[in-house]
Write an enzyme that holds these catalytic residues in place. Structure first.
Site, PDB file in Angstrom:
ATOM      1  N   ASP A  61       0.800  -1.260   0.046  1.00 58.91           N
ATOM      2  CA  ASP A  61       0.182   0.145   0.150  1.00 58.91           C
ATOM      3  C   ASP A  61       0.799   1.185  -0.074  1.00 58.91           C
ATOM      4  O   ASP A  61       1.915   1.288   0.713  1.00 58.91           O
ATOM      5  CB  ASP A  61      -0.901   0.074   1.295  1.00 58.91           C
ATOM      6  CG  ASP A  61      -2.101  -1.117   1.436  1.00 58.91           C
ATOM      7  OD1 ASP A  61      -1.950  -1.793   0.436  1.00 58.91           O
ATOM      8  OD2 ASP A  61      -2.394  -1.265   2.505  1.00 58.91           O
ATOM      9  N   ASP A  67       0.710   8.486   7.601  1.00 59.68           N
ATOM     10  CA  ASP A  67       0.977   7.175   8.027  1.00 59.68           C
ATOM     11  C   ASP A  67       2.483   6.953   8.628  1.00 59.68           C
ATOM     12  O   ASP A  67       2.312   6.518   9.735  1.00 59.68           O
ATOM     13  CB  ASP A  67       1.113   6.329   6.827  1.00 59.68           C
ATOM     14  CG  ASP A  67      -0.400   5.922   6.338  1.00 59.68           C
ATOM     15  OD1 ASP A  67      -1.260   5.678   7.016  1.00 59.68           O
ATOM     16  OD2 ASP A  67      -0.536   6.103   4.985  1.00 59.68           O
ATOM     17  N   GLU A  89       1.683  -2.168  11.103  1.00 60.19           N
ATOM     18  CA  GLU A  89       1.389  -2.306  10.029  1.00 60.19           C
ATOM     19  C   GLU A  89       2.129  -1.651   9.037  1.00 60.19           C
ATOM     20  O   GLU A  89       2.236  -2.147   7.738  1.00 60.19           O
ATOM     21  CB  GLU A  89      -0.206  -1.917   9.747  1.00 60.19           C
ATOM     22  CG  GLU A  89      -0.932  -2.501   8.634  1.00 60.19           C
ATOM     23  CD  GLU A  89      -1.560  -1.294   7.755  1.00 60.19           C
ATOM     24  OE1 GLU A  89      -2.326  -0.857   8.302  1.00 60.19           O
ATOM     25  OE2 GLU A  89      -1.066  -1.180   6.718  1.00 60.19           O
ATOM     26  N   GLU A  90       2.818  -0.599   9.269  1.00 61.90           N
ATOM     27  CA  GLU A  90       3.708   0.306   8.484  1.00 61.90           C
ATOM     28  C   GLU A  90       5.033  -0.136   8.381  1.00 61.90           C
ATOM     29  O   GLU A  90       5.853   0.308   7.887  1.00 61.90           O
ATOM     30  CB  GLU A  90       3.608   1.752   8.851  1.00 61.90           C
ATOM     31  CG  GLU A  90       2.123   2.238   9.026  1.00 61.90           C
ATOM     32  CD  GLU A  90       1.602   2.425   7.480  1.00 61.90           C
ATOM     33  OE1 GLU A  90       2.375   2.481   6.404  1.00 61.90           O
ATOM     34  OE2 GLU A  90       0.402   2.323   7.289  1.00 61.90           O
ATOM     35  N   ASP A 108      -2.110  -0.820  14.120  1.00 64.24           N
ATOM     36  CA  ASP A 108      -2.276   0.160  12.578  1.00 64.24           C
ATOM     37  C   ASP A 108      -2.331   1.502  13.063  1.00 64.24           C
ATOM     38  O   ASP A 108      -3.129   2.247  13.568  1.00 64.24           O
ATOM     39  CB  ASP A 108      -3.543  -0.619  11.886  1.00 64.24           C
ATOM     40  CG  ASP A 108      -3.712   0.297  10.758  1.00 64.24           C
ATOM     41  OD1 ASP A 108      -3.083   1.308  10.404  1.00 64.24           O
ATOM     42  OD2 ASP A 108      -4.527  -0.165   9.753  1.00 64.24           O
ATOM     43  N   LEU A 110      -2.476   4.283  11.453  1.00 68.31           N
ATOM     44  CA  LEU A 110      -3.491   5.410  10.821  1.00 68.31           C
ATOM     45  C   LEU A 110      -4.582   4.428   9.876  1.00 68.31           C
ATOM     46  O   LEU A 110      -4.020   4.229   8.898  1.00 68.31           O
ATOM     47  CB  LEU A 110      -2.750   6.586  10.353  1.00 68.31           C
ATOM     48  CG  LEU A 110      -3.740   7.568   9.977  1.00 68.31           C
ATOM     49  CD1 LEU A 110      -4.683   8.146  11.272  1.00 68.31           C
ATOM     50  CD2 LEU A 110      -3.051   8.636   9.206  1.00 68.31           C
ATOM     51  N   ASP A 111      -5.540   3.774  10.586  1.00 70.40           N
ATOM     52  CA  ASP A 111      -6.239   3.065   9.722  1.00 70.40           C
ATOM     53  C   ASP A 111      -7.121   3.969   8.912  1.00 70.40           C
ATOM     54  O   ASP A 111      -7.688   5.062   9.555  1.00 70.40           O
ATOM     55  CB  ASP A 111      -7.042   2.236  10.750  1.00 70.40           C
ATOM     56  CG  ASP A 111      -8.245   1.332   9.830  1.00 70.40           C
ATOM     57  OD1 ASP A 111      -7.571   0.570   9.126  1.00 70.40           O
ATOM     58  OD2 ASP A 111      -9.364   1.862   9.866  1.00 70.40           O
ATOM     59  N   GLU A 271      -5.876  -5.257  12.485  1.00 69.95           N
ATOM     60  CA  GLU A 271      -7.199  -5.008  12.239  1.00 69.95           C
ATOM     61  C   GLU A 271      -8.181  -5.791  12.812  1.00 69.95           C
ATOM     62  O   GLU A 271      -9.107  -5.514  13.754  1.00 69.95           O
ATOM     63  CB  GLU A 271      -7.430  -4.478  10.952  1.00 69.95           C
ATOM     64  CG  GLU A 271      -6.621  -3.592  10.233  1.00 69.95           C
ATOM     65  CD  GLU A 271      -6.400  -3.141   8.718  1.00 69.95           C
ATOM     66  OE1 GLU A 271      -6.942  -2.069   8.629  1.00 69.95           O
ATOM     67  OE2 GLU A 271      -6.554  -4.153   8.004  1.00 69.95           O
TER      68      GLU A 271
HETATM   69  P1  FDP Z   1      -7.240   2.248   4.194  1.00 70.81           P
HETATM   70  O1  FDP Z   1      -6.687   1.302   3.169  1.00 70.81           O
HETATM   71  O2  FDP Z   1      -7.781   3.527   3.713  1.00 70.81           O
HETATM   72  O3  FDP Z   1      -6.466   2.185   5.448  1.00 70.81           O
HETATM   73  O4  FDP Z   1      -7.322  -1.896   5.950  1.00 70.81           O
HETATM   74  C1  FDP Z   1      -7.571  -0.549   5.334  1.00 70.81           C
HETATM   75  C2  FDP Z   1      -8.755   0.127   4.836  1.00 70.81           C
HETATM   76  O5  FDP Z   1      -8.596   1.382   4.589  1.00 70.81           O
HETATM   77  C3  FDP Z   1      -9.949  -0.076   6.014  1.00 70.81           C
HETATM   78  O6  FDP Z   1     -10.085   1.134   7.111  1.00 70.81           O
HETATM   79  C4  FDP Z   1     -11.042  -0.130   5.044  1.00 70.81           C
HETATM   80  O7  FDP Z   1     -12.448  -0.779   5.563  1.00 70.81           O
HETATM   81  C5  FDP Z   1     -10.769  -0.734   3.713  1.00 70.81           C
HETATM   82  O8  FDP Z   1      -9.232  -0.566   3.639  1.00 70.81           O
HETATM   83  C6  FDP Z   1     -11.425  -0.161   2.627  1.00 70.81           C
HETATM   84  O9  FDP Z   1     -10.803  -0.922   1.504  1.00 70.81           O
HETATM   85  P2  FDP Z   1     -11.565  -0.742   0.103  1.00 70.81           P
HETATM   86  O10 FDP Z   1     -10.956   0.730  -0.609  1.00 70.81           O
HETATM   87  O11 FDP Z   1     -10.976  -1.732  -0.940  1.00 70.81           O
HETATM   88  O12 FDP Z   1     -12.970  -0.312   0.257  1.00 70.81           O
END
Ligand code: FDP
Length: 323
Positions: A61, A67, A89-90, A108, A110-111, A271
């Site tokens: 990612d 982040d 996670e980073e 994580d 910054l989720d 997560e």
């Molecule tokens: P993000 O990549 O923006 O950090 O785990 C990461 C996550 O967001 C979740 O917070 C979120 O539910 C999901 O990914 C969103 O994924 P999509 O963009 O595939 O919908």
């Protein structure tokens, strides 16, 4: 910055297994979260806010500058408390802080970070484990080993949802004196609710069981569920989980046939396991479609897992289609 722990929580944290160290760790994380919430609140006024850091994390990612900054803030906070190992996670690998200490923390930092520049709620998720023989063994284990799990939400309110295995509590940061105060002592997810959350742009990639369940939701009162099912998808796990804790519903990020999504998108350690602990302690269910998330054994640090959680009867209905 401090937290006014409820008397129940304070009592649980003084149990011998916690060795007083978990409460210090939560307080340090809360202090880090307060700093992160300030950065989030300044938004585009903060230089490089939402800008790409030009790096990718271990999952490939794209990392944003925030982040990276939030990971530094969490690492610095954990260095001040009794934590031996930090898994982020980073970061590709576990960071050893002080091997003589009793705890291991996964986070994580910054989720929901793809939402950074849109002024949508994002957050920090964490899980606290007792340290095991080695750094790896401290994290490669089942979710039921967690001593404590929580997440902070940086939204209209800065809040902390937390459990030590005796119910789930909600604290809100009171900016007048910078103290996290108890707002809900016993969060409770209703067994039945009429809201579902899924990224429907992936419909063509789902397997038959997920399609069958979502079609039932879409048929509302005319279908087998017998009631209109509303849809919400924030795309920020902490925000979707927070809504479900407040009023029920179901969240699904299933596996699908895209490359790299064979095991869903979300990470078990950073997560799914902490959120599952919080959800179960509030009376909900959390599974990968077949098995309880908390019983899944982590094999690799950044392992992904299909994640389905929320109101018990809604989760049960998805599992019925998965048989
Ligand atoms: P993000 O990549 O923006 O950090 O785990 C990461 C996550 O967001 C979740 O917070 C979120 O539910 C999901 O990914 C969103 O994924 P999509 O963009 O595939 O919908």
């Amino acid at each position: 910055m401090s937290i006014e722990f409820s008397s129940k929580f304070a009592k649980n944290l003084s149990l011998p297994k916690h060795q007083q160290s978990v409460s210090a760790t939560i307080t340090a994380l809360a202090s880090a979260a307060e700093q992160i919430s300030q950065l989030c609140a300044r938004g585009p006024l903060e230089s490089a806010f939402g800008a790409l850091a030009g790096t990718a994390n271990s999952d490939g990612d794209q990392q944003k500058a925030l982040d990276v900054r939030t990971d530094e803030i969490i690492t610095a906070a954990l260095k001040t408390v009794p934590v031996a190992y930090y898994a982020s996670e980073e970061q590709d690998d576990i960071i050893t802080l002080d091997e003589s200490q009793p705890l291991a923390v996964a986070s994580d930092p910054l989720d929901g970070s793809s939402n950074i520049d849109t002024n949508v709620s994002i957050g920090t998720i964490f899980a606290v484990f007792p340290k095991a023989e080695t750094a790896e063994a401290s994290f490669l284990r089942v979710g039921t080993d967690q001593l404590c799990a929580g997440f902070f939400v940086y939204g209209p309110q800065t809040s902390l949802v937390i459990t030590t295995g005796d119910g789930t509590e909600l604290y809100v940061l009171d900016r007048t004196d910078n103290v996290f105060k108890l707002a809900i002592a016993e969060m409770h997810i209703p067994e039945d609710a009429h809201e579902f959350a899924i990224n429907a742009s992936n419909t063509r990639h789902w397997d038959a069981s997920i399609r069958a369940y979502i079609e039932e939701c879409q048929h509302g009162e005319a279908g087998p569920l017998g009631a209109k099912q509303n849809m919400r998808w924030i795309g920020s796990l902490v925000a979707d989980a927070n809504r479900i804790l407040m009023r029920g519903g179901i969240f699904l990020y299933p596996e699908d046939d895209r490359n790299g999504y064979e095991h869903g998108r979300l990470r078990l350690l950073y997560e799914a396991a902490p959120v599952a602990f919080i959800i179960e302690q509030a009376g909900g269910s959390a599974t990968d479609g077949h098995t309880r998330i908390l019983e899944k054994s982590l094999k690799t640090l950044h392992q992904r897992i299909p994640f389905i959680f929320g109101s018990k009867n809604q989760v049960k209905r998805v599992m019925y289609h998965k048989r």
